[in-house]
Write a protein that holds these residues in place. Structure first.
Motif, PDB file in Angstrom:
ATOM      1  N   LYS A  27    -111.099 -72.487  19.900  1.00 48.58           N
ATOM      2  CA  LYS A  27    -112.516 -72.214  20.134  1.00 48.58           C
ATOM      3  C   LYS A  27    -112.940 -72.780  21.488  1.00 48.58           C
ATOM      4  N   LYS A  28    -113.720 -71.996  22.202  1.00 49.44           N
ATOM      5  CA  LYS A  28    -114.237 -72.419  23.505  1.00 49.44           C
ATOM      6  C   LYS A  28    -115.342 -73.448  23.285  1.00 49.44           C
ATOM      7  N   LYS A  29    -115.235 -74.558  24.012  1.00 50.56           N
ATOM      8  CA  LYS A  29    -116.278 -75.577  23.961  1.00 50.56           C
ATOM      9  C   LYS A  29    -117.469 -75.089  24.767  1.00 50.56           C
ATOM     10  N   SER A  30    -118.665 -75.486  24.380  1.00 48.23           N
ATOM     11  CA  SER A  30    -119.880 -74.967  25.022  1.00 48.23           C
ATOM     12  C   SER A  30    -119.949 -75.265  26.512  1.00 48.23           C
ATOM     13  N   ASN A  31    -119.395 -76.374  26.937  1.00 48.64           N
ATOM     14  CA  ASN A  31    -119.465 -76.736  28.353  1.00 48.64           C
ATOM     15  C   ASN A  31    -118.169 -76.433  29.104  1.00 48.64           C
ATOM     16  N   GLU A  32    -117.249 -75.757  28.458  1.00 48.48           N
ATOM     17  CA  GLU A  32    -115.931 -75.498  29.037  1.00 48.48           C
ATOM     18  C   GLU A  32    -115.950 -74.220  29.886  1.00 48.48           C
ATOM     19  N   PRO A  33    -115.538 -74.301  31.131  1.00 49.58           N
ATOM     20  CA  PRO A  33    -115.471 -73.093  31.946  1.00 49.58           C
ATOM     21  C   PRO A  33    -114.460 -72.102  31.361  1.00 49.58           C
ATOM     22  N   MET A  34    -114.721 -70.811  31.539  1.00 52.80           N
ATOM     23  CA  MET A  34    -113.851 -69.780  30.970  1.00 52.80           C
ATOM     24  C   MET A  34    -112.410 -69.938  31.442  1.00 52.80           C
ATOM     25  N   GLU A  35    -112.222 -70.221  32.712  1.00 51.16           N
ATOM     26  CA  GLU A  35    -110.864 -70.362  33.251  1.00 51.16           C
ATOM     27  C   GLU A  35    -110.107 -71.497  32.562  1.00 51.16           C
ATOM     28  N   VAL A  36    -110.764 -72.612  32.355  1.00 54.71           N
ATOM     29  CA  VAL A  36    -110.146 -73.763  31.686  1.00 54.71           C
ATOM     30  C   VAL A  36    -109.837 -73.414  30.228  1.00 54.71           C
ATOM     31  N   PHE A  37    -110.781 -72.754  29.573  1.00 52.87           N
ATOM     32  CA  PHE A  37    -110.558 -72.356  28.180  1.00 52.87           C
ATOM     33  C   PHE A  37    -109.364 -71.418  28.054  1.00 52.87           C
ATOM     34  N   LEU A  38    -109.292 -70.418  28.915  1.00 47.62           N
ATOM     35  CA  LEU A  38    -108.185 -69.458  28.831  1.00 47.62           C
ATOM     36  C   LEU A  38    -106.849 -70.133  29.106  1.00 47.62           C
ATOM     37  N   GLN A  39    -106.813 -71.090  30.009  1.00 41.59           N
ATOM     38  CA  GLN A  39    -105.581 -71.839  30.261  1.00 41.59           C
ATOM     39  C   GLN A  39    -105.182 -72.637  29.019  1.00 41.59           C
ATOM     40  N   ARG A  40    -106.161 -73.250  28.381  1.00 41.83           N
ATOM     41  CA  ARG A  40    -105.883 -74.029  27.161  1.00 41.83           C
ATOM     42  C   ARG A  40    -105.395 -73.124  26.036  1.00 41.83           C
ATOM     43  N   ALA A  41    -106.059 -71.987  25.859  1.00 43.11           N
ATOM     44  CA  ALA A  41    -105.663 -71.034  24.820  1.00 43.11           C
ATOM     45  C   ALA A  41    -104.257 -70.501  25.085  1.00 43.11           C
ATOM     46  N   GLU A  42    -103.957 -70.248  26.345  1.00 40.47           N
ATOM     47  CA  GLU A  42    -102.624 -69.765  26.735  1.00 40.47           C
ATOM     48  C   GLU A  42    -101.554 -70.764  26.317  1.00 40.47           C
ATOM     49  N   THR A  43    -101.826 -72.037  26.564  1.00 42.96           N
ATOM     50  CA  THR A  43    -100.876 -73.096  26.224  1.00 42.96           C
ATOM     51  C   THR A  43    -100.761 -73.269  24.705  1.00 42.96           C
ATOM     52  N   GLU A  44    -101.897 -73.316  24.031  1.00 41.33           N
ATOM     53  CA  GLU A  44    -101.891 -73.575  22.587  1.00 41.33           C
ATOM     54  C   GLU A  44    -101.264 -72.439  21.791  1.00 41.33           C
ATOM     55  N   LEU A  45    -101.469 -71.204  22.221  1.00 49.97           N
ATOM     56  CA  LEU A  45    -100.964 -70.059  21.466  1.00 49.97           C
ATOM     57  C   LEU A  45     -99.710 -69.439  22.076  1.00 49.97           C
ATOM     58  N   ASP A  46     -99.311 -69.947  23.238  1.00 51.56           N
ATOM     59  CA  ASP A  46     -98.149 -69.420  23.956  1.00 51.56           C
ATOM     60  C   ASP A  46     -98.262 -67.904  24.172  1.00 51.56           C
ATOM     61  N   ILE A  47     -99.417 -67.511  24.713  1.00 52.56           N
ATOM     62  CA  ILE A  47     -99.656 -66.105  25.044  1.00 52.56           C
ATOM     63  C   ILE A  47    -100.156 -66.026  26.489  1.00 52.56           C
ATOM     64  N   PRO A  48     -99.810 -64.956  27.192  1.00 51.79           N
ATOM     65  CA  PRO A  48    -100.246 -64.840  28.590  1.00 51.79           C
ATOM     66  C   PRO A  48    -101.708 -64.415  28.703  1.00 51.79           C
ATOM     67  N   LEU A  49    -102.517 -65.260  29.317  1.00 56.83           N
ATOM     68  CA  LEU A  49    -103.935 -64.950  29.505  1.00 56.83           C
ATOM     69  C   LEU A  49    -104.355 -65.034  30.970  1.00 56.83           C
ATOM     70  N   GLU A  50    -103.405 -65.299  31.851  1.00 56.75           N
ATOM     71  CA  GLU A  50    -103.726 -65.456  33.264  1.00 56.75           C
ATOM     72  C   GLU A  50    -104.357 -64.193  33.853  1.00 56.75           C
ATOM     73  N   SER A  51    -103.840 -63.025  33.485  1.00 59.28           N
ATOM     74  CA  SER A  51    -104.388 -61.779  34.036  1.00 59.28           C
ATOM     75  C   SER A  51    -105.807 -61.531  33.518  1.00 59.28           C
ATOM     76  N   ILE A  52    -106.083 -61.923  32.282  1.00 54.59           N
ATOM     77  CA  ILE A  52    -107.441 -61.767  31.743  1.00 54.59           C
ATOM     78  C   ILE A  52    -108.395 -62.642  32.548  1.00 54.59           C
ATOM     79  N   SER A  53    -107.985 -63.857  32.826  1.00 47.79           N
ATOM     80  CA  SER A  53    -108.818 -64.750  33.616  1.00 47.79           C
ATOM     81  C   SER A  53    -109.077 -64.154  34.999  1.00 47.79           C
TER      82      SER A  53
END
Length: 83
Positions: A27-53
């Motif tokens: 889950k994205k934290k309310s104060n978390e920038p989208m880029e930081v969230f997508l990087q965290r999600a990428e790491t936690e789920l082991d899925i590529p999200l760099e292009s989405i960012s």
């Protein structure tokens, strides 16, 4: 009376992605920038999200309307992959 504040297509796409990621307990934290969230999600789920960012930021901040189609395709791929 409807609220005059409309959500654009890019925001709707990102909301769908955020909902899918939340179902996977990321889950994205309310104060978390989208880029930081997508990087965290990428790491936690082991899925590529760099292009989405990349496409999200090109569309949202550089006004590159052509990035919206690429963003939509990438989000559909990721949602299918994590479903």
């Amino acid at each position: 009376i409807r609220n005059s504040k409309s959500v654009d297509r890019g925001q709707k796409l990102m909301q769908k992605l955020l909902a899918s990621l939340e179902k996977k307990s990321v889950k994205k934290k309310s104060n978390e920038p989208m880029e930081v969230f997508l990087q965290r999600a990428e790491t936690e789920l082991d899925i590529p999200l760099e292009s989405i960012s990349k496409y999200y930021h090109e569309y949202r901040y550089a006004n590159k309307k052509e990035a919206l189609e690429s963003l939509e395709k990438e989000i559909k791929i990721v949602i299918r992959a994590i479903a």
